[in-house]
Design a protein around this motif. Structure first.
Motif, PDB file in Angstrom:
ATOM      1  N   ALA A 266       0.829  -1.206   0.000  1.00 45.81           N
ATOM      2  CA  ALA A 266       0.000   0.000   0.000  1.00 45.81           C
ATOM      3  C   ALA A 266       0.863   1.255   0.000  1.00 45.81           C
ATOM      4  N   LEU A 267       1.932   1.266   0.798  1.00 46.37           N
ATOM      5  CA  LEU A 267       2.784   2.453   0.861  1.00 46.37           C
ATOM      6  C   LEU A 267       3.553   2.653  -0.431  1.00 46.37           C
ATOM      7  N   THR A 268       4.011   1.580  -1.034  1.00 54.85           N
ATOM      8  CA  THR A 268       4.724   1.677  -2.308  1.00 54.85           C
ATOM      9  C   THR A 268       3.829   2.254  -3.395  1.00 54.85           C
ATOM     10  N   GLU A 269       2.582   1.780  -3.437  1.00 60.04           N
ATOM     11  CA  GLU A 269       1.671   2.282  -4.472  1.00 60.04           C
ATOM     12  C   GLU A 269       1.268   3.731  -4.187  1.00 60.04           C
ATOM     13  N   ASP A 292       5.882  18.458  -1.396  1.00 65.88           N
ATOM     14  CA  ASP A 292       5.081  19.081  -0.343  1.00 65.88           C
ATOM     15  C   ASP A 292       5.627  18.642   1.018  1.00 65.88           C
ATOM     16  N   PRO A 293       6.078  19.554   1.858  1.00 64.26           N
ATOM     17  CA  PRO A 293       6.691  19.162   3.135  1.00 64.26           C
ATOM     18  C   PRO A 293       5.737  18.410   4.060  1.00 64.26           C
ATOM     19  N   LEU A 294       4.448  18.722   3.990  1.00 64.57           N
ATOM     20  CA  LEU A 294       3.502  18.001   4.836  1.00 64.57           C
ATOM     21  C   LEU A 294       3.333  16.552   4.368  1.00 64.57           C
ATOM     22  N   PHE A 299       4.583  10.698   4.812  1.00 66.99           N
ATOM     23  CA  PHE A 299       5.201   9.483   4.278  1.00 66.99           C
ATOM     24  C   PHE A 299       6.291   8.971   5.214  1.00 66.99           C
ATOM     25  N   GLY A 300       7.017   9.889   5.836  1.00 67.60           N
ATOM     26  CA  GLY A 300       8.030   9.468   6.793  1.00 67.60           C
ATOM     27  C   GLY A 300       7.432   8.729   7.967  1.00 67.60           C
ATOM     28  N   THR A 301       6.321   9.222   8.471  1.00 68.61           N
ATOM     29  CA  THR A 301       5.639   8.570   9.587  1.00 68.61           C
ATOM     30  C   THR A 301       5.142   7.180   9.182  1.00 68.61           C
ATOM     31  N   LEU A 302       4.561   7.084   7.992  1.00 68.23           N
ATOM     32  CA  LEU A 302       4.080   5.789   7.508  1.00 68.23           C
ATOM     33  C   LEU A 302       5.234   4.813   7.297  1.00 68.23           C
TER      34      LEU A 302
END
Length: 411
Positions: A266-269, A292-294, A299-302
């Motif tokens: 899911a994260l890759t897609e 976009d910094p947000l 994405f970093g958190t995920l």
């Protein structure tokens, strides 16, 4: 018990004996799994959308030799570690969570034979597995007070064998199987496993699975009516739980691996969609959504969650391997607890990541034709297999009072 060997049942999808590749070791198993994942990934969305069952893909899985990698070396198999097997499942789930789930029971019932099968049963069935034969499952039942209330009966036929009758539900793998291991109550109401050919008289496999997710697992119904079972196809599964055991930890480790792989998929897609299709929010400033910094922060958190799920999976697998080498009540408890932690966290991560896909990708990602929602549907469906809240309960009791988890097949 008779010492005659079970005969191989005719089945239209049987590969010929010795047609499957035999994998030599852990490294080769991982290489083969990675290659199959790459082959299965491109068609996953279409298979789900059309509910096209992966017969060809499962045949590839058989012929690749992956289904035999836990056969003991004394019987010609690679006998890979739990860590390797978990990574095989995680890799397959990054491509297609349904395909990854289908062989889960196969490996569980290879383990049943390793634990309680007679020498004759092991010799016969391990050769079947090395030749590419597949085990399905017929365990769960619907309409009973709870999941461990098994009504399917294995009764003596008066001639040294047995007769099996009952109805099973959620039989993932049965439609694709050559042998269907059936969990049934025998003498003394104790659980046994009967290994039944797919096309044995009295066996009906029904493709009636209509779940919102894991749509191509064909997890339907198996009906058993007066099925004759020779004594040499019955394994006393109840003996597994009379001492320290890893049956439940091993089975749950594979479920955790599927959830971990589904989260990564899911994260890759999501990342690919944001890089190639998403527009930046007009207030963000950058020319692309990926800048976009947000979004970068999200994405970093995920990524932290997905990496943590994989790390817990790897730790749990190492604990299972350590317990396998030195099985005691204490090492079995440690393995079950480590797997419970991995499963609970991976389940939450899979659902959260698949949901966050839409948050980070935006409105267009919700278009039905893109079928990105399959990731959430698959994660939500698979993680319902057994409640993680009870795993957290056992974790808490273990920490507070040292209470070992109970011996059953779901922990």
């Amino acid at each position: 018990m008779t010492t005659s060997q079970p005969s191989t049942a005719a089945h239209p999808d049987y590969p010929a004996h010795d047609s499957a590749h035999v994998i030599a070791d852990d490294g080769e198993a991982l290489t083969v799994a990675a290659g199959l994942a790459e082959a299965f990934r491109p068609g996953a969305a279409e298979r789900d959308a059309q509910r096209r069952l992966p017969h060809a893909e499962i045949d590839q899985l058989s012929s690749s030799g992956l289904l035999a990698i836990t056969v003991p070396r004394t019987h010609g198999g690679a006998d890979v570690t739990a860590g390797t097997l978990a990574e095989v499942f995680r890799l397959l789930a990054t491509a297609d969570a349904s395909i990854a789930q289908i062989p889960q029971s196969h490996f569980v019932f290879v383990n049943v034979l390793r634990a309680q099968g007679s020498a004759v049963q092991q010799d016969f069935f391990f050769r079947e597995v090395l030749a590419g034969r597949r085990f399905g499952n017929a365990q769960a039942e619907a309409g009973t007070p709870h999941s461990q209330d098994i009504r399917t009966r294995l009764e003596p036929d008066g001639d040294g064998g047995y007769v099996l009758h009952g109805t099973k539900n959620y039989c993932t793998g049965a439609l694709f199987a050559h042998w269907i291991p059936v969990l049934a109550r025998g003498a003394g109401d104790k659980p046994h496993v009967a290994y039944v050919p797919h096309d044995a008289p009295g066996v009906t496999v029904i493709d009636d699975w209509d779940g919102m997710g894991q749509r191509t697992t064909a997890s339907g119904t198996v009906r058993l009516k007066d099925v004759v079972v020779p004594a040499d196809r019955v394994v006393p599964h109840h003996l597994t739980f009379e001492g320290p055991q890893l049956h439940g930890a091993y089975a749950q480790l594979l479920h955790a691996a599927i959830d971990s792989g589904a989260a990564r998929a899911a994260l890759t897609e999501a990342a690919e969609f944001v890089r190639t299709k998403s527009r930046p929010w007009f207030e963000s400033g950058p020319a692309t959504a990926a800048e976009d910094p947000l979004l970068i922060q999200r994405f970093g958190t995920l990524e932290l969650q997905v990496r943590a799920a994989q790390a817990l999976l790897e730790t749990a697998a190492l604990t299972v391997d350590a317990a396998t080498a030195d099985l005691t009540d204490d090492t079995a408890a440690e393995a079950s607890i480590a797997v419970a932690a991995a499963k609970a966290y991976a389940a939450e991560t899979a659902v959260d990541t698949a949901s966050a896909l839409f948050e980070v990708a935006g409105t267009r990602a919700a278009l039905n034709g893109l079928n990105l929602h399959r990731h959430w549907r698959d994660a939500r469906t698979h993680t319902l297999h057994d409640p993680v809240r009870w795993k957290v309960q056992h974790l808490g009791r273990y920490v507070l009072s040292g209470t070992r988890p109970p011996r059953h097949g779901l922990l």
